[in-house]
Structure formats: structure tokens, C-alpha cells
Design a protein around this motif. Structure first.
Motif, PDB file in Angstrom:
ATOM      1  N   LEU A 141       2.803  -2.158  -6.172  1.00 36.42           N
ATOM      2  CA  LEU A 141       1.560  -1.575  -6.665  1.00 36.42           C
ATOM      3  C   LEU A 141       0.463  -2.622  -6.603  1.00 36.42           C
ATOM      4  N   TRP A 142      -0.752  -2.189  -6.306  1.00 34.31           N
ATOM      5  CA  TRP A 142      -1.891  -3.099  -6.283  1.00 34.31           C
ATOM      6  C   TRP A 142      -3.137  -2.360  -6.736  1.00 34.31           C
ATOM      7  N   GLY A 143      -4.129  -3.134  -7.214  1.00 36.94           N
ATOM      8  CA  GLY A 143      -5.373  -2.552  -7.673  1.00 36.94           C
ATOM      9  C   GLY A 143      -6.248  -2.121  -6.508  1.00 36.94           C
ATOM     10  N   GLU A 144      -6.687  -0.893  -6.545  1.00 37.63           N
ATOM     11  CA  GLU A 144      -7.514  -0.348  -5.452  1.00 37.63           C
ATOM     12  C   GLU A 144      -8.812  -1.132  -5.288  1.00 37.63           C
ATOM     13  N   GLN A 145      -9.283  -1.735  -6.378  1.00 37.66           N
ATOM     14  CA  GLN A 145     -10.514  -2.515  -6.346  1.00 37.66           C
ATOM     15  C   GLN A 145     -10.250  -4.026  -6.428  1.00 37.66           C
ATOM     16  N   GLY A 146      -9.012  -4.428  -6.243  1.00 38.97           N
ATOM     17  CA  GLY A 146      -8.661  -5.834  -6.377  1.00 38.97           C
ATOM     18  C   GLY A 146      -8.696  -6.585  -5.068  1.00 38.97           C
TER      19      GLY A 146
ATOM     20  N   LEU B 208      -6.326  -7.826  -3.345  1.00 47.58           N
ATOM     21  CA  LEU B 208      -5.251  -7.507  -2.401  1.00 47.58           C
ATOM     22  C   LEU B 208      -5.416  -6.141  -1.746  1.00 47.58           C
ATOM     23  N   ALA B 209      -6.448  -5.395  -2.153  1.00 46.86           N
ATOM     24  CA  ALA B 209      -6.613  -4.035  -1.636  1.00 46.86           C
ATOM     25  C   ALA B 209      -6.884  -4.007  -0.140  1.00 46.86           C
ATOM     26  N   SER B 210      -7.546  -5.030   0.364  1.00 47.83           N
ATOM     27  CA  SER B 210      -7.899  -5.043   1.786  1.00 47.83           C
ATOM     28  C   SER B 210      -6.873  -5.783   2.633  1.00 47.83           C
ATOM     29  N   SER B 211      -5.768  -6.225   2.014  1.00 47.36           N
ATOM     30  CA  SER B 211      -4.756  -6.983   2.747  1.00 47.36           C
ATOM     31  C   SER B 211      -3.638  -6.065   3.222  1.00 47.36           C
ATOM     32  N   SER B 212      -2.759  -6.608   4.023  1.00 47.61           N
ATOM     33  CA  SER B 212      -1.597  -5.847   4.500  1.00 47.61           C
ATOM     34  C   SER B 212      -0.429  -6.085   3.558  1.00 47.61           C
ATOM     35  N   LEU B 213      -0.666  -5.888   2.271  1.00 49.82           N
ATOM     36  CA  LEU B 213       0.318  -6.220   1.245  1.00 49.82           C
ATOM     37  C   LEU B 213       1.617  -5.449   1.444  1.00 49.82           C
ATOM     38  N   LEU B 214       1.514  -4.140   1.629  1.00 49.03           N
ATOM     39  CA  LEU B 214       2.715  -3.324   1.743  1.00 49.03           C
ATOM     40  C   LEU B 214       3.531  -3.696   2.974  1.00 49.03           C
ATOM     41  N   SER B 215       2.871  -3.843   4.120  1.00 55.97           N
ATOM     42  CA  SER B 215       3.612  -4.188   5.340  1.00 55.97           C
ATOM     43  C   SER B 215       4.222  -5.580   5.234  1.00 55.97           C
ATOM     44  N   ASN B 216       3.545  -6.505   4.523  1.00 56.02           N
ATOM     45  CA  ASN B 216       4.134  -7.832   4.310  1.00 56.02           C
ATOM     46  C   ASN B 216       5.434  -7.731   3.514  1.00 56.02           C
ATOM     47  N   TRP B 217       5.412  -6.946   2.432  1.00 57.72           N
ATOM     48  CA  TRP B 217       6.622  -6.806   1.637  1.00 57.72           C
ATOM     49  C   TRP B 217       7.706  -6.060   2.408  1.00 57.72           C
ATOM     50  N   GLN B 218       7.313  -5.136   3.258  1.00 57.16           N
ATOM     51  CA  GLN B 218       8.315  -4.400   4.040  1.00 57.16           C
ATOM     52  C   GLN B 218       9.054  -5.308   5.013  1.00 57.16           C
ATOM     53  N   ARG B 219       8.463  -6.429   5.353  1.00 54.42           N
ATOM     54  CA  ARG B 219       9.162  -7.402   6.197  1.00 54.42           C
ATOM     55  C   ARG B 219      10.124  -8.263   5.383  1.00 54.42           C
ATOM     56  N   HIS B 220       9.962  -8.265   4.065  1.00 50.74           N
ATOM     57  CA  HIS B 220      10.765  -9.146   3.222  1.00 50.74           C
ATOM     58  C   HIS B 220      11.682  -8.397   2.269  1.00 50.74           C
ATOM     59  N   ALA B 221      11.859  -7.108   2.482  1.00 50.03           N
ATOM     60  CA  ALA B 221      12.791  -6.310   1.679  1.00 50.03           C
ATOM     61  C   ALA B 221      13.249  -5.133   2.535  1.00 50.03           C
ATOM     62  N   HIS B 222      14.292  -4.456   2.087  1.00 41.56           N
ATOM     63  CA  HIS B 222      14.900  -3.416   2.908  1.00 41.56           C
ATOM     64  C   HIS B 222      14.334  -2.028   2.650  1.00 41.56           C
ATOM     65  N   ASP B 223      13.939  -1.764   1.419  1.00 47.28           N
ATOM     66  CA  ASP B 223      13.547  -0.399   1.034  1.00 47.28           C
ATOM     67  C   ASP B 223      12.310  -0.494   0.152  1.00 47.28           C
ATOM     68  N   VAL B 224      11.129  -0.437   0.771  1.00 47.92           N
ATOM     69  CA  VAL B 224       9.880  -0.696   0.055  1.00 47.92           C
ATOM     70  C   VAL B 224       8.917   0.468   0.226  1.00 47.92           C
ATOM     71  N   ARG B 225       8.373   0.916  -0.890  1.00 45.34           N
ATOM     72  CA  ARG B 225       7.275   1.874  -0.872  1.00 45.34           C
ATOM     73  C   ARG B 225       6.134   1.272  -1.671  1.00 45.34           C
ATOM     74  N   GLY B 226       4.935   1.809  -1.531  1.00 45.16           N
ATOM     75  CA  GLY B 226       3.810   1.200  -2.227  1.00 45.16           C
ATOM     76  C   GLY B 226       2.702   2.186  -2.523  1.00 45.16           C
ATOM     77  N   GLN B 227       1.834   1.797  -3.457  1.00 45.10           N
ATOM     78  CA  GLN B 227       0.762   2.671  -3.895  1.00 45.10           C
ATOM     79  C   GLN B 227      -0.361   1.850  -4.517  1.00 45.10           C
ATOM     80  N   ALA B 228      -1.609   2.132  -4.114  1.00 44.33           N
ATOM     81  CA  ALA B 228      -2.763   1.543  -4.798  1.00 44.33           C
ATOM     82  C   ALA B 228      -2.987   2.277  -6.107  1.00 44.33           C
ATOM     83  N   ILE B 229      -3.414   1.541  -7.132  1.00 43.84           N
ATOM     84  CA  ILE B 229      -3.740   2.128  -8.423  1.00 43.84           C
ATOM     85  C   ILE B 229      -5.257   2.213  -8.532  1.00 43.84           C
ATOM     86  N   ALA B 230      -5.753   3.429  -8.705  1.00 40.64           N
ATOM     87  CA  ALA B 230      -7.198   3.658  -8.721  1.00 40.64           C
ATOM     88  C   ALA B 230      -7.865   2.989  -9.920  1.00 40.64           C
ATOM     89  N   ASP B 231      -9.141   2.638  -9.715  1.00 40.41           N
ATOM     90  CA  ASP B 231      -9.985   2.102 -10.797  1.00 40.41           C
ATOM     91  C   ASP B 231      -9.387   0.862 -11.446  1.00 40.41           C
TER      92      ASP B 231
END
Length: 277
Positions: A225-230, A232-255
Motif C-alpha cells: 500500500l502507498w499514499g496516492e499523494q505521497g 512513492l506514488a509516482s514510482s514503480s513501487l509495485l513492480s519493484n516489490w513484484q521482483r522481490h516476492a512471489h505473490d504481490v498485489r498493491g493499491q494506492a490509498i486515496a487522500d
């Protein structure tokens, strides 16, 4: 509120609710108090355990052991002390690093892993100039003695800088919460331990790089999870973690900016409830 003696230290924690267990790990510059709204929500269906990590809050502030392996071992011992065999884990910021290490070192104990607004360590090597500028405090905190000397002169001003500059909803960290954190970091040894958390990156980096080279990854389902206005919002955070774990999903948290559990507790609780079941 309770205290347990684990791994040679006294660890302060809060335990509320009944049901399948969840542990919530805070980051810097906070304590377990940061999770108060989310914990109360989740406690309707779960046993929720919210510790002050080694060196933070009301927990002991030893001269060493701020590396993530030792901090994860603290939590492993707390789990056994409380009579649980497996637990769902959520970690924010530095607590996310501890949670990740716990999942690697003690995989049988972590059923599901949620990481909030934190990037995988190997991705730090890809930092550009803008990323480095946003993360200036990492390098400042690693210096020996100087941060304690300068920050100790005005702890409220230094902490408030982060609460204001890294949040989207600047009223979310209320004056009462700021007072709680200032009290926590004004305790003897608290500043040193907080900065030692960053200084221990020298140890943690070696282990993280070795794990990456060996292909070691968390096996359990993982939520990012990451802040939509933070930041890390403009980074490839989810795809980075998907390279370092086997089963990863992700979601921005609004506001929300960086401090998700306080800026958007309802959104965080909703995502954790859905993920943890």
C-alpha cells in the motif's frame, strides 16, 4: 497496555480484540500509537497486537540490536510469548523493513505480509537525484553523534518537519499525537535508537543484497500500500516489490501521503481487512 520480556529486552505492546491475530509495526518517527485508529477498527474481528519496536516508545533502548534481523527476532519471541504460532503482519515505513525481514527469517510464522509506503532495499541502488533529495534524512541519520546533538536541541521542530512535509492531510497527525511522539523521542536513549535504526542499514544492506543474490523471496501472499499523494506514488513501487516476492498485489490509498495509518485509517483498515480475511 502490557510488557513482555523478549530476546533480552522489555517490549511494550497493546493487545485488543479477539479472532485471528494481526501485528501492526510502526515506523520512524512514531511508535505503536500511530496505528490506534486502524487497530481499533480491525479489533472488531481480530486479535490485534501493536508493539513499540525495540528502541522506540516505551520499549527498552539497548545499546545495540537495531538491525532488522534482531528486531524481527524480538517479534518472533513476542509471538511465542503470546501463544501464537502464525500471524498476519503489517509494517509501515521502518516497520515494513522489520516485517520483511521477519518474513524472510521466520517464514513459518508469517501467514500474510502487508507493507505500507516502503520500497524494497535493492531498489535503492536505482535512486536518481530527485529520489536522493527526498530521502536526505536517511544519510543524515546515519552520521555518528551529530543527529542526536542537533535534533536534541529542538525535538518538536524536527519531528514536526516530517509530519508536515511528508503528509498530504496535514491535520491527520493531531497535536495530541505530536505530543505523544515528542514525549517518546525525549526519553533517554530514544533519539540514539531511532538514528541507530538507520545506521543499522549498513548491516541490513549486506543481508538484503545476499538474499537478492540468492533469490530468497517471501513466499506468503503480500500486499503493498502507498499514499496516492505521497513521494512513492509516482514510482514503480509495485513492480519493484513484484521482483522481490512471489505473490504481490498493491493499491494506492486515496487522500494520503506517507503516514497512511493516520492520514487514511479507514482506507488502510479496509484494505488490510480484505487482505487478511
Amino acid at each position: 497496555m502490557a510488557t513482555a520480556v523478549v530476546n533480552g529486552i522489555r517490549m511494550h505492546y497493546r493487545r485488543i480484540g479477539e479472532g485471528s491475530p494481526i501485528v501492526l509495526l510502526h515506523g520512524w518517527p512514531q511508535t505503536g500509537y500511530a496505528w490506534r485508529h486502524v487497530a481499533d477498527d480491525l479489533a472488531a474481528d481480530h486479535t490485534v497486537i501493536v508493539p513499540d519496536l525495540r528502541g522506540y516508545g516505551r520499549s527498552d533502548k539497548p545499546a545495540g540490536g537495531m538491525d532488522k534481523g534482531t528486531m524481527a527476532a524480538d517479534l518472533s519471541a513476542l509471538l511465542r510469548e503470546l501463544g501464537f504460532e502464525r500471524i498476519a503482519v503489517a509494517g509501515h515505513d521502518r516497520g515494513g523493513r522489520v516485517a520483511h525481514r521477519w518474513a524472510l527469517d521466520h517464514p513459518a510464522e508469517v501467514s500474510r505480509l502487508a507493507l505500507l509506503d516502503i520500497a524494497p532495499k535493492p531498489a535503492l541502488a536505482q535512486m536518481n537525484r530527485e529520489d536522493a533529495a527526498q530521502s536526505w534524512h536517511w544519510w543524515f541519520h546515519r552520521q555518528r553523534d551529530l543527529p542526536e546533538l542537533l535534533v536534541g536541541a529542538d525535538i518538536p521542530a524536527y519531528l514536526n518537519f516530517f509530519y508536515q512535509s511528508m503528509s498530504h492531510n496535514r491535520d491527520a497527525i493531531t497535536p495530541d499525537a505530536v505530543d505523544e511522539y515528542v514525549r517518546a523521542f525525549s526519553r533517554p536513549g530514544a533519539l540514539r535508537c531511532g538514528f541507530d535504526d538507520y545506521r543499522a542499514d549498513v548491516i541490513d544492506d549486506v543481508r538484503d543484497e545476499a538474499d537478492a543474490a540468492a533469490g530468497r523471496k517471501p513466499e506468503m501472499p503480500m500486499l503493498v500500500l502507498w499514499g496516492e499523494q505521497g513521494a512513492l506514488a509516482s514510482s514503480s513501487l509495485l513492480s519493484n516489490w513484484q521482483r522481490h516476492a512471489h505473490d504481490v498485489r498493491g493499491q494506492a490509498i486515496a487522500d494520503s501521503g506517507h503516514f497512511l495509518p493516520e492520514e487514511a485509517p479507514e482506507g488502510v483498515a479496509r484494505e488490510l481487512r480484505a487482505f487478511f480475511g
